[in-house]
Design an enzyme around this catalytic site. Structure first.
Site, PDB file in Angstrom:
ATOM      1  N   THR A  91       0.889  -1.162   0.000  1.00 18.65           N
ATOM      2  CA  THR A  91       0.000   0.000   0.000  1.00 18.65           C
ATOM      3  C   THR A  91       0.925   1.208   0.000  1.00 18.65           C
ATOM      4  O   THR A  91       2.090   1.086   0.321  1.00 18.65           O
ATOM      5  CB  THR A  91      -0.820  -0.013   1.323  1.00 18.65           C
TER       6      THR A  91
ATOM      7  N   ARG B 213     -13.565  -7.727  -1.084  1.00 19.81           N
ATOM      8  CA  ARG B 213     -12.866  -7.562   0.205  1.00 19.81           C
ATOM      9  C   ARG B 213     -12.339  -6.130   0.321  1.00 19.81           C
ATOM     10  O   ARG B 213     -11.775  -5.593  -0.621  1.00 19.81           O
ATOM     11  CB  ARG B 213     -11.711  -8.555   0.299  1.00 19.81           C
ATOM     12  N   VAL B 214     -12.554  -5.528   1.466  1.00 15.44           N
ATOM     13  CA  VAL B 214     -12.067  -4.163   1.700  1.00 15.44           C
ATOM     14  C   VAL B 214     -11.088  -4.205   2.861  1.00 15.44           C
ATOM     15  O   VAL B 214     -11.386  -4.777   3.911  1.00 15.44           O
ATOM     16  CB  VAL B 214     -13.249  -3.216   2.012  1.00 15.44           C
ATOM     17  N   GLY B 215      -9.925  -3.599   2.667  1.00 15.31           N
ATOM     18  CA  GLY B 215      -8.917  -3.574   3.724  1.00 15.31           C
ATOM     19  C   GLY B 215      -9.012  -2.316   4.565  1.00 15.31           C
ATOM     20  O   GLY B 215     -10.049  -1.645   4.626  1.00 15.31           O
ATOM     21  N   ASP B 216      -7.918  -1.999   5.219  1.00 20.37           N
ATOM     22  CA  ASP B 216      -7.891  -0.843   6.125  1.00 20.37           C
ATOM     23  C   ASP B 216      -7.749   0.492   5.389  1.00 20.37           C
ATOM     24  O   ASP B 216      -8.172   1.534   5.899  1.00 20.37           O
ATOM     25  CB  ASP B 216      -6.738  -0.987   7.134  1.00 20.37           C
TER      26      ASP B 216
ATOM     27  N   THR C 201       0.243   0.430   6.545  1.00 15.00           N
ATOM     28  CA  THR C 201       0.356  -0.502   5.429  1.00 15.00           C
ATOM     29  C   THR C 201       0.514  -1.896   6.037  1.00 15.00           C
ATOM     30  O   THR C 201       0.866  -2.027   7.203  1.00 15.00           O
ATOM     31  CB  THR C 201       1.566  -0.188   4.524  1.00 15.00           C
ATOM     32  N   GLY C 202       0.248  -2.914   5.246  1.00 15.25           N
ATOM     33  CA  GLY C 202       0.363  -4.274   5.777  1.00 15.25           C
ATOM     34  C   GLY C 202      -1.005  -4.908   5.966  1.00 15.25           C
ATOM     35  O   GLY C 202      -1.979  -4.466   5.340  1.00 15.25           O
TER      36      GLY C 202
ATOM     37  N   GLY D  30      -4.339  -5.492   6.560  1.00 17.11           N
ATOM     38  CA  GLY D  30      -5.385  -4.531   6.865  1.00 17.11           C
ATOM     39  C   GLY D  30      -6.405  -5.015   7.870  1.00 17.11           C
ATOM     40  O   GLY D  30      -6.925  -4.223   8.666  1.00 17.11           O
TER      41      GLY D  30
HETATM   42  N1  GLY Z   1      -3.220  -2.515   4.020  1.00 14.56           N
HETATM   43  C1  GLY Z   1      -3.766  -2.858   2.794  1.00 14.56           C
HETATM   44  C2  GLY Z   1      -4.797  -3.904   2.843  1.00 14.56           C
HETATM   45  O1  GLY Z   1      -4.803  -4.720   3.740  1.00 14.56           O
HETATM   46  O2  GLY Z   1      -5.627  -3.925   1.959  1.00 14.56           O
END
Ligand code: GLY
Length: 355
Positions: A206, A234-237, A257-258, A260
């Site tokens: 990210t 799917r939605v991340g952070d 980042t990482g 999520g």
């Molecule tokens: N940090 C990015 C994700 O998990 O989508």
């Protein structure tokens, strides 16, 4: 909002509020530290953001709004086909379709905008800014986000580069021995297919970028193609305000980042800003969030034998007084920073030493 207030009158009231952009910066925070006035900007980013921090610094020096500056910075990485974690060239979902997430937050107005699971648009961060500026919403997802982008004239492109498609195909052919997708015959296999796993490239990568200008105003952006081979939708952070990004103009900004899912479960960016509000230094705030993530990682499949997380997360924090820092769960990480007129990579603090 009272039930007796109509949506129309609510929007009319909201429309009277200051808009994002340079005009808003005229009302600069009077609590800014005197030492910052006239100082060069400070910009932090993930390690892939070295071109972004330089671009944002140049734009802020030329008088740009810090939000416009950080968005222009990450746009360089969104357009880079060689970064498989962001924008064009990002690794796709399990169906081979690239879906992008992004959020922006503008300190002076405390306004935010975000898009998630957005397809076919190279610069989701620009769409997120328009959600903030041109709607009464904060987050628009999927087909709705694409239609919103179309309405604003964004060009649609295929975000899946040939390189990313080949990486995805390798995953598709190798991740299971219980389906009909087969990797190509290796010379040694002669007349039978080998289903032995080959080296697969995964990413949670990210880009996050936050800036503090000489007037003490702060803005941030986070943008990503998210977890590679994710379940569609799917939605991340990254597009979740308070998880992958948070800005409070009186305190500072934070992003992540990482992995999520872990950041969402611990409200990572919000927690980092609140820790700074309580007096914690930026690097220590990042480490404290990572400690919470490690402590709250209870699934065996996410833990090593010694109980530590088997994944990484990086947090980034920028304080109103100009201090900044970053930390990762595992050692060896770096982050980009523009400060004191110099653009460079610095080492992240780490929760655990990688053996
Ligand atoms: N940090 C990015 C994700 O998990 O989508």
């Amino acid at each position: 909002m009272s039930e007796t207030v109509s949506r129309r009158s609510f929007i009319a009231t909201a429309a009277a509020a200051p808009l994002a952009g340079t005009a808003a910066f005229a009302q600069s925070d009077s609590k800014q530290p005197a030492a910052l006035r006239g100082a060069p900007p400070i910009i932090i980013s993930s390690a892939n953001g070295l071109p972004a921090t330089q671009k944002a610094a140049d734009m802020i020096a030329a008088g740009a709004d810090p939000l416009d500056a950080v968005i222009a910075g990450v746009n360089i990485v969104e357009a880079d086909p060689n970064d498989h974690s962001v924008g064009y060239g990002g690794l796709p979902n399990e169906d081979g379709i690239v879906e992008l997430d992004s959020s922006v937050m503008h300190g002076p107005t405390h306004k935010a905008g975000a898009v998630a699971a957005l397809r076919n648009i190279m610069h989701p961060s620009q769409v997120a800014r328009l959600v903030m500026q041109r709607t009464d919403h904060v987050l628009i997802v999927g087909e709705g986000a694409l239609r919103f982008a179309r309405a604003h004239g964004f060009e649609e492109i295929n975000l899946l580069t040939d390189d990313a498609r080949k990486i995805w195909l390798k995953w598709k052919e190798s991740h299971s021995q219980d389906d009909d997708w087969l990797p190509p015959l290796e010379p040694a296999d002669k007349d039978k297919h080998s289903a032995a796993p080959r080296e697969i490239q995964y990413t949670y990568g990210t880009i996050h970028c936050s800036a503090l200008d000489a007037n003490g105003n702060i803005a941030g952006v986070t943008t990503t193609s998210g977890l590679s081979y994710k379940i569609p939708g799917r939605v991340g952070d990254s597009p979740i305000i308070g998880a992958g990004l948070y800005v409070d103009n009186e305190i500072g900004a934070a992003g992540s980042t990482g992995r999520g899912e872990s950041v969402i479960q611990n409200a990572g960016a919000f927690a980092a800003v609140e820790l700074m509000r309580a007096g914690t230094a930026p690097t220590d705030a990042c480490l404290e969030v990572l400690k919470r993530i490690a402590k709250h990682t209870t699934d065996k499949r996410l833990r090593q034998d010694d109980g530590r997380p088997n994944f990484d997360v990086k947090m980034y924090a920028l304080a109103k007084d100009g201090r900044f820092g970053s930390a990762s769960i595992w050692s060896g990480g770096q982050f980009a920073v523009y400060a004191d007129g110099r653009n460079r990579l610095e080492d992240c603090a780490a929760l655990y030493e990688r053996k």
